[in-house]
Design a protein around this motif. Structure first.
Motif, short mmCIF file in Angstrom:
data_model
loop_
_atom_site.label_atom_id
_atom_site.label_comp_id
_atom_site.label_asym_id
_atom_site.label_seq_id
_atom_site.Cartn_x
_atom_site.Cartn_y
_atom_site.Cartn_z
N ARG A 122 0.74 -1.20 0.09
CA ARG A 122 -0.08 -0.12 0.11
C ARG A 122 0.80 1.11 -0.02
N GLU A 175 -0.16 4.29 -2.23
CA GLU A 175 -1.60 4.56 -2.36
C GLU A 175 -1.63 6.04 -2.69
N ASN A 176 -1.01 6.81 -1.63
CA ASN A 176 -1.08 8.29 -2.03
C ASN A 176 -0.78 8.94 -3.19
N HIS A 212 -8.60 4.04 -6.50
CA HIS A 212 -8.18 3.42 -5.55
C HIS A 212 -6.93 2.43 -6.05
N LEU A 213 -6.35 2.14 -4.79
CA LEU A 213 -5.12 1.25 -5.31
C LEU A 213 -5.56 -0.27 -4.53
N VAL A 246 -4.21 -3.82 -3.53
CA VAL A 246 -3.01 -4.84 -3.06
C VAL A 246 -2.84 -6.10 -3.65
#
Length: 350
Positions: free
Chosen positions: A208, A211-212, A221-222, A224
């Motif tokens: 993660r 993610e930012n 979204h990311l 994983v």
């Protein structure tokens, strides 16, 4: 015309200053003063002969932005002072099916790459954009639209078109869901362009940590990929997956994420894959495909699109004499997300 550039003299020597001759202008040639040149991972591969066909001395560089300084007698598309660009291609046969349909990268008689490729007329090895000037036939010169930042546009000529072409081929847009594997030079452009086309975009990453960054680039979204429950929940949810990972890797975890008739497109890796399972392909009528840069018409379309949407790569500007350090950082993936060489630094060193 005597030119100053930076060249690798062998697979084990660093890039260093190198003087050479550019050809005299043919009637359909354009002489371009190079203002900026992007640094592609393939420049590193070819400088070090990772693919086994490098010819030395080798001057890399195929993400070129510059200004026209002279034109041949039959050139009609450009004039002195125009802002122009050159990508991965500088020639093709112009006669085969693919050339007639704007896909010069698939020329049946062999495309001519911007560097480490023989000139179609003389057979001499082409030398690329890590140099003060380049000579290119006008059919392979691109116009930089007004409003597109010249200092940031260079990576569009490879990283941009490499990801834009499959997005267009597989019709990414409003109502489609796109996942991007890898968030480097190619991956960050894939996210920006897919978002610009109106698709719902996710980034696939093993952790993660990014993610930012993914959200800042426009992804919704990311996902994983090491999270089994999250991957299971995302099954059959993407129309298209753009895989930008440049090394051998396992694509099997990604295939069940595709919808029926969905496609995973490889744009980063040149070489062997880990053996893919046919189960998700057969059970879901899913496909694995590859894509190679884009033709001249499509690349011009990309530049115009990016100018209209104000889409530009995230760049770190470097001097020409920092290229060996940049190569080392590129190997460590220590760049966000693309190096661009300010070629004024080479001219100043003359």
């Amino acid at each position: 015309m005597k030119i100053l550039g930076y060249a690798a003299q062998s697979s084990t020597t660093p890039l260093a200053p190198f003087e050479f001759e550019r050809r005299a202008l043919r009637p359909n040639d354009v002489l371009i003063e190079i203002l900026y040149c992007g640094v592609c991972h393939s420049d590193l591969h070819q400088a070090r002969d990772d693919w086994g066909y490098s010819v030395y001395p080798l001057v890399p560089g195929h993400e070129i932005v510059g200004r026209v300084t002279a034109v041949g007698s039959k050139v009609s598309r450009y004039k002195v002072g125009d802002s122009v660009a050159v990508g991965c291609l500088v020639d093709s046969c112009q006669e085969c099916h693919h050339c007639h349909h704007g896909e010069e990268q698939f020329c049946l008689n062999g495309r001519t790459d911007t560097y480490n490729s023989p000139d179609r007329t003389t057979g001499e090895n082409n030398l690329g954009g890590y140099s003060t000037h380049i000579v290119v036939r006008e059919e392979f010169v691109l116009r930089v639209p007004a409003g597109l930042d010249l200092a940031k546009a260079a990576p569009l000529l490879c990283a941009g078109i490499t990801t834009y072409s499959p997005l267009r081929t597989w019709k990414a847009g409003p109502g489609s869901r796109v996942a991007v594997v890898g968030l480097g030079g190619l991956g960050h452009m894939a996210v920006k362009l897919a978002v610009g086309l109106g698709a719902d975009v996710a980034v696939l990453s093993r952790t993660r940590d990014k993610e930012n960054d993914a959200l800042a680039l426009g992804a919704k979204h990311l996902l994983v990929s090491s999270d089994a429950k999250a991957m299971e929940a995302a099954a059959s949810s993407f129309d298209l997956i753009i895989d930008t990972v440049p090394v051998k890797h396992d694509i099997n975890p990604y295939l069940p994420l595709l919808k029926v008739d969905g496609t995973l497109v490889l744009v980063g890796q040149v070489g062997q894959l880990s053996e893919p399972s046919t189960v998700p392909l057969v059970l879901g009528r899913r496909s694995i495909a590859g894509s190679l840069i884009g033709g001249i018409e499509e690349t011009q379309e990309l530049l115009d699109f990016c100018a209209k949407k104000n889409i530009l790569p995230e760049c770190e500007m470097i001097r020409m004499d920092q290229i060996n350090e940049a190569f080392e950082r590129l190997e460590r993936a220590d760049v966000r997300y693309r190096f661009v060489i300010d070629m004024a630094s080479l001219k100043a060193a003359k």
